[in-house]
Every structure is written in structure tokens, then in C-alpha cells.
Design a protein around this motif. Sequence first.
Motif, mmCIF file in Angstrom:
data_model
loop_
_atom_site.group_PDB
_atom_site.id
_atom_site.type_symbol
_atom_site.label_atom_id
_atom_site.label_comp_id
_atom_site.label_asym_id
_atom_site.label_seq_id
_atom_site.Cartn_x
_atom_site.Cartn_y
_atom_site.Cartn_z
ATOM 1 N N ALA A 25 0.834 -1.207 0.000
ATOM 2 C CA ALA A 25 0.000 0.000 0.000
ATOM 3 C C ALA A 25 0.868 1.256 0.000
ATOM 4 O O ALA A 25 0.562 2.239 -0.680
ATOM 5 C CB ALA A 25 -0.935 -0.011 1.211
ATOM 6 N N SER A 26 1.961 1.218 0.739
ATOM 7 C CA SER A 26 2.873 2.362 0.786
ATOM 8 C C SER A 26 3.532 2.595 -0.567
ATOM 9 O O SER A 26 3.697 3.741 -1.005
ATOM 10 C CB SER A 26 3.956 2.134 1.847
ATOM 11 N N LEU A 27 3.906 1.516 -1.234
ATOM 12 C CA LEU A 27 4.523 1.633 -2.559
ATOM 13 C C LEU A 27 3.543 2.250 -3.560
ATOM 14 O O LEU A 27 3.919 3.137 -4.343
ATOM 15 C CB LEU A 27 4.967 0.258 -3.059
ATOM 16 N N LEU A 28 2.308 1.794 -3.525
ATOM 17 C CA LEU A 28 1.303 2.324 -4.445
ATOM 18 C C LEU A 28 1.032 3.801 -4.161
ATOM 19 O O LEU A 28 0.892 4.607 -5.089
ATOM 20 C CB LEU A 28 0.007 1.515 -4.329
ATOM 21 N N ALA A 42 7.888 9.674 -14.717
ATOM 22 C CA ALA A 42 8.864 9.852 -13.642
ATOM 23 C C ALA A 42 8.818 8.723 -12.613
ATOM 24 O O ALA A 42 9.699 8.629 -11.751
ATOM 25 C CB ALA A 42 8.628 11.189 -12.937
ATOM 26 N N VAL A 43 7.807 7.889 -12.704
ATOM 27 C CA VAL A 43 7.641 6.812 -11.717
ATOM 28 C C VAL A 43 8.513 5.622 -12.080
ATOM 29 O O VAL A 43 8.367 5.038 -13.154
ATOM 30 C CB VAL A 43 6.166 6.370 -11.627
ATOM 31 N N THR A 44 9.435 5.289 -11.203
ATOM 32 C CA THR A 44 10.257 4.085 -11.344
ATOM 33 C C THR A 44 10.363 3.449 -9.963
ATOM 34 O O THR A 44 10.100 4.099 -8.935
ATOM 35 C CB THR A 44 11.677 4.401 -11.850
ATOM 36 N N ILE A 45 10.723 2.190 -9.929
ATOM 37 C CA ILE A 45 10.898 1.506 -8.646
ATOM 38 C C ILE A 45 11.969 2.212 -7.811
ATOM 39 O O ILE A 45 11.821 2.383 -6.593
ATOM 40 C CB ILE A 45 11.275 0.027 -8.862
ATOM 41 N N ARG A 46 13.027 2.670 -8.473
ATOM 42 C CA ARG A 46 14.098 3.357 -7.737
ATOM 43 C C ARG A 46 13.622 4.694 -7.160
ATOM 44 O O ARG A 46 14.000 5.066 -6.045
ATOM 45 C CB ARG A 46 15.318 3.563 -8.651
ATOM 46 N N ARG A 47 12.802 5.419 -7.920
ATOM 47 C CA ARG A 47 12.274 6.679 -7.405
ATOM 48 C C ARG A 47 11.369 6.439 -6.202
ATOM 49 O O ARG A 47 11.393 7.189 -5.219
ATOM 50 C CB ARG A 47 11.474 7.410 -8.502
ATOM 51 N N ILE A 48 10.569 5.392 -6.296
ATOM 52 C CA ILE A 48 9.685 5.055 -5.174
ATOM 53 C C ILE A 48 10.519 4.665 -3.965
ATOM 54 O O ILE A 48 10.242 5.079 -2.835
ATOM 55 C CB ILE A 48 8.740 3.903 -5.568
ATOM 56 N N ALA A 49 11.558 3.872 -4.195
ATOM 57 C CA ALA A 49 12.436 3.450 -3.096
ATOM 58 C C ALA A 49 13.064 4.660 -2.424
ATOM 59 O O ALA A 49 13.141 4.736 -1.192
ATOM 60 C CB ALA A 49 13.526 2.509 -3.640
ATOM 61 N N GLN A 61 10.947 -7.070 -4.183
ATOM 62 C CA GLN A 61 10.336 -8.244 -3.569
ATOM 63 C C GLN A 61 8.811 -8.168 -3.649
ATOM 64 O O GLN A 61 8.124 -9.186 -3.527
ATOM 65 C CB GLN A 61 10.772 -8.363 -2.106
ATOM 66 N N HIS A 62 8.294 -6.967 -3.845
ATOM 67 C CA HIS A 62 6.840 -6.763 -3.877
ATOM 68 C C HIS A 62 6.317 -6.554 -5.297
ATOM 69 O O HIS A 62 5.203 -6.986 -5.609
ATOM 70 C CB HIS A 62 6.478 -5.552 -3.010
ATOM 71 N N GLU A 67 5.431 -1.974 -14.580
ATOM 72 C CA GLU A 67 4.176 -2.431 -15.187
ATOM 73 C C GLU A 67 3.326 -3.206 -14.193
ATOM 74 O O GLU A 67 2.107 -3.023 -14.121
ATOM 75 C CB GLU A 67 4.458 -3.301 -16.409
ATOM 76 N N GLN A 68 3.960 -4.067 -13.403
ATOM 77 C CA GLN A 68 3.210 -4.823 -12.410
ATOM 78 C C GLN A 68 2.593 -3.887 -11.376
ATOM 79 O O GLN A 68 1.459 -4.085 -10.931
ATOM 80 C CB GLN A 68 4.114 -5.844 -11.718
ATOM 81 N N LEU A 69 3.319 -2.852 -11.003
ATOM 82 C CA LEU A 69 2.805 -1.877 -10.047
ATOM 83 C C LEU A 69 1.593 -1.143 -10.623
ATOM 84 O O LEU A 69 0.594 -0.926 -9.936
ATOM 85 C CB LEU A 69 3.911 -0.893 -9.676
ATOM 86 N N LEU A 70 1.656 -0.782 -11.908
ATOM 87 C CA LEU A 70 0.543 -0.095 -12.547
ATOM 88 C C LEU A 70 -0.689 -0.990 -12.648
ATOM 89 O O LEU A 70 -1.822 -0.526 -12.494
ATOM 90 C CB LEU A 70 0.948 0.389 -13.937
ATOM 91 N N ILE A 71 -0.475 -2.270 -12.898
ATOM 92 C CA ILE A 71 -1.589 -3.208 -12.952
ATOM 93 C C ILE A 71 -2.277 -3.283 -11.593
ATOM 94 O O ILE A 71 -3.506 -3.315 -11.492
ATOM 95 C CB ILE A 71 -1.110 -4.596 -13.410
ATOM 96 N N GLU A 72 -1.474 -3.302 -10.536
ATOM 97 C CA GLU A 72 -2.041 -3.313 -9.183
ATOM 98 C C GLU A 72 -2.828 -2.033 -8.917
ATOM 99 O O GLU A 72 -3.921 -2.065 -8.347
ATOM 100 C CB GLU A 72 -0.915 -3.463 -8.164
ATOM 101 N N LEU A 73 -2.283 -0.897 -9.348
ATOM 102 C CA LEU A 73 -2.991 0.371 -9.171
ATOM 103 C C LEU A 73 -4.300 0.381 -9.948
ATOM 104 O O LEU A 73 -5.318 0.891 -9.464
ATOM 105 C CB LEU A 73 -2.107 1.529 -9.639
ATOM 106 N N MET A 74 -4.289 -0.171 -11.141
ATOM 107 C CA MET A 74 -5.501 -0.231 -11.939
ATOM 108 C C MET A 74 -6.580 -1.038 -11.206
ATOM 109 O O MET A 74 -7.752 -0.651 -11.180
ATOM 110 C CB MET A 74 -5.210 -0.843 -13.307
ATOM 111 N N ALA A 75 -6.180 -2.137 -10.610
ATOM 112 C CA ALA A 75 -7.138 -2.962 -9.876
ATOM 113 C C ALA A 75 -7.723 -2.202 -8.694
ATOM 114 O O ALA A 75 -8.931 -2.234 -8.449
ATOM 115 C CB ALA A 75 -6.461 -4.246 -9.409
#
Length: 210
Positions: A25-28, A42-49, A61-62, A67-75
Amino acid sequence: MTTKAQPEPSISRKRRERERQEMRASLLEAARGIAAEEGWNAVTIRRIAGRLEYSAPILYQHFAGKEQLLIELMAVGFAELADRLSEAAKASPEDRLTAIAGTYWAFAFASPELYQAMNGLDGVPFGTAETPAEAKTAFRTFRVALQSIAEARGAELADPAGATDTLWAFLHGCVSLAMASRIAGGTDRARTLMLNALEPLFAAQLRRSA
């Protein structure tokens, strides 16, 4: 022969699962924050980290990638939209169509970055076998609401699937053009134009019940 009851998950296992869900939830949320400020490019895993002060390997690990993160956000977005449409559908039959359209509009403009992620940015699958169940639920909720309005008028949708696609496309088109500042007069005028055109468009989808 009696079946042995399955043991309850241990407290530590429950805690780990809760912590995993909280981290996702925090990552999203962090992704949405970056997108709202700078856009999805501008959204990348490294920027989020960096925003969360974690190392990138922990985040991988999550989510395997953006793309996987965006799919989760779409859901997540479609689940919320489905809930809101369901509430709007409780309006009186006379007000239901406007309530649904207004709810769709309000949802989109409350979180534009989430709405954009829900509608196909960066190759997120949509309209395919990989479309999240939450998106299908939102469409189904929309279709059922339209059918209920038709029935209240002593009519039926000539083509329920086609009517759902047509009305959804109309709302999405109005929202997208307004977000891109393509309609003169700004969002207020765009919303008024949308609502004014809604009734004739819906009426065109009806046929009298036998």
C-alpha cells in the motif's frame, strides 16, 4: 473418517502478511504521489524506493517492475470506482443516470493520476484476458445500473453490451478531453456539456419492452 482441522495461521505469519500488505500500500501511494507531481514517466521503482527511504531490492520483492505496479494500481482504482458506481445506482430512477455520470466524473478528477493508470498508460493490459477482475466488476455494475434505468422507463437496452461500451466511452472521452484542456471553457463547461448530451445518448440505446 474425521478430517483434521487445519491449524490457524501463527501470529507471526499473520503479522508478516499484514506488514507485506502495508508495504504494498505504501509503494502504491508513493507511486501515485510521484505521478501527481511529475507524471507517470517519472515513476520508477528506484524513485519510489528513494521516496520511502528503502533500497530498491526490497521493493522488487513486492513488484517485479513498474508495469506490475501499474496493474495493481488499476485494480485498486477500478475496485473503488465500482463501489462508487454501486452507491450512485441507489439514486432514484429519475436521477440515476446523472448520478452515475457525476460519480464517474468526480472519481476521475479526484485522482487524475490514478484514473490515467486505470486507462492504459505504459502498456497496462486492458480489454484482454489479463484485464483485472475489478475492472470487469466496474463495467458490470455500470451495465446493471443502465439496465435498471431502462426498466424503470418501461424499456430495455437494445444491445446491453453495446450500450455499456457506448456510454462508458462517452464518459471517458469527456473526462479525457477535459483533463487535456481540449474543451473551451474548462472543466465546469465540459461537465455541463457531458450531462446535457447524456440523456439523448442513453435514449438512443433503448427499445420499448414487448
